[in-house]
Design a protein around this motif. Structure first.
Motif, PDB file in Angstrom:
ATOM      1  N   ILE A  87       0.834  -1.199   0.000  1.00  0.00           N
ATOM      2  CA  ILE A  87       0.000   0.000   0.000  1.00  0.00           C
ATOM      3  C   ILE A  87       0.869   1.250   0.000  1.00  0.00           C
ATOM      4  O   ILE A  87       0.462   2.285  -0.556  1.00  0.00           O
ATOM      5  N   THR A 140      -0.632   2.747   8.072  1.00  0.00           N
ATOM      6  CA  THR A 140      -1.050   1.875   6.971  1.00  0.00           C
ATOM      7  C   THR A 140      -2.521   2.106   6.625  1.00  0.00           C
ATOM      8  O   THR A 140      -2.892   2.157   5.447  1.00  0.00           O
ATOM      9  N   ILE A 141      -3.365   2.240   7.652  1.00  0.00           N
ATOM     10  CA  ILE A 141      -4.789   2.537   7.430  1.00  0.00           C
ATOM     11  C   ILE A 141      -4.930   3.863   6.653  1.00  0.00           C
ATOM     12  O   ILE A 141      -5.685   3.956   5.672  1.00  0.00           O
ATOM     13  N   ALA A 144      -4.024   3.405   3.009  1.00  0.00           N
ATOM     14  CA  ALA A 144      -5.065   2.675   2.260  1.00  0.00           C
ATOM     15  C   ALA A 144      -6.233   3.601   1.942  1.00  0.00           C
ATOM     16  O   ALA A 144      -6.728   3.631   0.802  1.00  0.00           O
ATOM     17  N   ILE A 145      -6.681   4.373   2.931  1.00  0.00           N
ATOM     18  CA  ILE A 145      -7.825   5.260   2.706  1.00  0.00           C
ATOM     19  C   ILE A 145      -7.450   6.380   1.724  1.00  0.00           C
ATOM     20  O   ILE A 145      -8.204   6.677   0.786  1.00  0.00           O
ATOM     21  N   THR A 147      -5.290   6.252  -0.618  1.00  0.00           N
ATOM     22  CA  THR A 147      -5.170   5.655  -1.951  1.00  0.00           C
ATOM     23  C   THR A 147      -6.544   5.433  -2.567  1.00  0.00           C
ATOM     24  O   THR A 147      -6.774   5.738  -3.745  1.00  0.00           O
ATOM     25  N   ILE A 148      -7.488   4.913  -1.764  1.00  0.00           N
ATOM     26  CA  ILE A 148      -8.843   4.686  -2.274  1.00  0.00           C
ATOM     27  C   ILE A 148      -9.470   6.020  -2.689  1.00  0.00           C
ATOM     28  O   ILE A 148     -10.018   6.148  -3.792  1.00  0.00           O
ATOM     29  N   PHE A 150      -8.102   8.747  -3.603  1.00  0.00           N
ATOM     30  CA  PHE A 150      -7.463   9.337  -4.780  1.00  0.00           C
ATOM     31  C   PHE A 150      -7.891   8.631  -6.065  1.00  0.00           C
ATOM     32  O   PHE A 150      -8.156   9.270  -7.081  1.00  0.00           O
ATOM     33  N   PHE A 151      -7.917   7.281  -6.043  1.00  0.00           N
ATOM     34  CA  PHE A 151      -8.107   6.540  -7.289  1.00  0.00           C
ATOM     35  C   PHE A 151      -9.560   6.221  -7.603  1.00  0.00           C
ATOM     36  O   PHE A 151      -9.873   5.855  -8.730  1.00  0.00           O
ATOM     37  N   ILE A 152     -10.465   6.354  -6.611  1.00  0.00           N
ATOM     38  CA  ILE A 152     -11.842   5.931  -6.870  1.00  0.00           C
ATOM     39  C   ILE A 152     -12.526   6.763  -7.963  1.00  0.00           C
ATOM     40  O   ILE A 152     -13.330   6.211  -8.729  1.00  0.00           O
TER      41      ILE A 152
END
Lengths: 155, 155, 155
Positions: A87, A140-141, A144-145, A147-148, A150-152
């Motif tokens: 991640i 790490t959490i 992940a959030i 990244t989601i 940004f890319f969603i």
């Protein structure tokens, strides 16, 4: 705006920072095997019958607390560092704020080094280990959030 | 024909789809640690002597079935999700058919979420867990073979 | 000098070599689950009560040495192959000498295939397993150090 793949470059200090921190964590994980071996030879306790031949007086035994402590620390590394490595790389591709990203990489790396130290090298009373664990866990959490989020839109 | 690295871009919906699904799976894996902690505190069962100080009446014990069930589910995640994340990224670089790749990412992600649910949250009789396992397992096998077939001519 | 991301291309034989070797190692890891299942059904020994319904005479038991041997080999794969996959990809981005990098990928892959064979398929006396382990372990250490040395000036 940069192409996403242009972030994978040695001119991007966030990317280089992630790589150096990741390589340090990989080295740390590999050292866990050495720690386990040292404990096995020191206590003459092995997990497979064919390993007993290394020395006399050795035995197969799964209940040595020193060995199991190192193995639990190693398993905890796999549970937390390996998803973090994946991640973290994806997070770099979101082009995060450099100071924020670099601080996270540095803090997470130090937290995991300390986690191993207080768990498997020199046991320090709680909440030392819990703090080390949660610092890297929350980073790490966050990765992940972020990244989601940004890319969603491009999903 | 596109350069391989040009596939690593937010304009590539297959890539973005993989990233979002991967980040969800990473979040799911991190939640397993929380599930383990909840079970540990609920049953007052810990794995290290220094953890017993958190509360009175706690003990060190490795035979609590509720905890071991979550830990087996977590280990199964590591065995299957972590290789999937690596090979999934490489599979994206083979420029696969978008509908096929996206369906695989979505199905594999749902399968692993259900796997955790039927294994560690609310136990459902077999073959529920076996089906969830094999769906994602076969997708990972397909990714690996498709990647080898694509890249072996450039080897 | 090439941009770092330009190394992620099918025209880069080091990159393709890494991908093919990685995909083979991922396939090998997935086969471990199958080996475990075969041992479980052969000996009628399962880890969860809901799995016992698959056949009569089955029981829940954690002390079957054949199963535990496969599981130890599988855990050893996770401990070593998963960090190797991450650091191997980063090592490719240092633009290493092609013959050196390709030799490392090939030797590490063969070493891990042999490791599984001598550990979980047909037990061969030590130091067979130790040699297989250390060959890939040292290659991973080399990758990590080479990666740090290359990227630290851009840190």
């Amino acid at each position: 705006m940069l192409k996403t793949y242009e972030l994978i470059d040695r001119s991007n200090s966030v990317f280089c920072s992630f790589i150096v921190c990741s390589a340090i964590l990989v080295l740390k994980m590999l050292v866990m095997s050495t720690l386990t071996s040292i404990q096995r030879f020191r206590t003459q306790t092995f997990s497979a019958p064919e390993d007993v031949v290394f020395s006399e007086g050795a035995e197969v035994n799964f209940n040595n607390e020193n060995i199991n402590r190192v193995r639990r620390a190693h398993r905890n590394d796999m549970e937390n560092i390996l998803p973090y490595l994946t991640i973290g790389l994806l997070y770099v591709l979101t082009d995060p704020l450099p100071w924020l990203a670099k601080s996270c990489f540095l803090i997470a790396t130090i937290a995991r080094l300390l986690h191993t130290f207080v768990y498997a090298v020199y046991v320090i009373p709680q909440p030392a280990r819990a703090i080390c664990f949660f610092v890297q866990w929350f980073i790490t959490i966050y990765f992940a959030i972020a990244t989601i989020v940004f890319f969603i839109p491009y999903f």
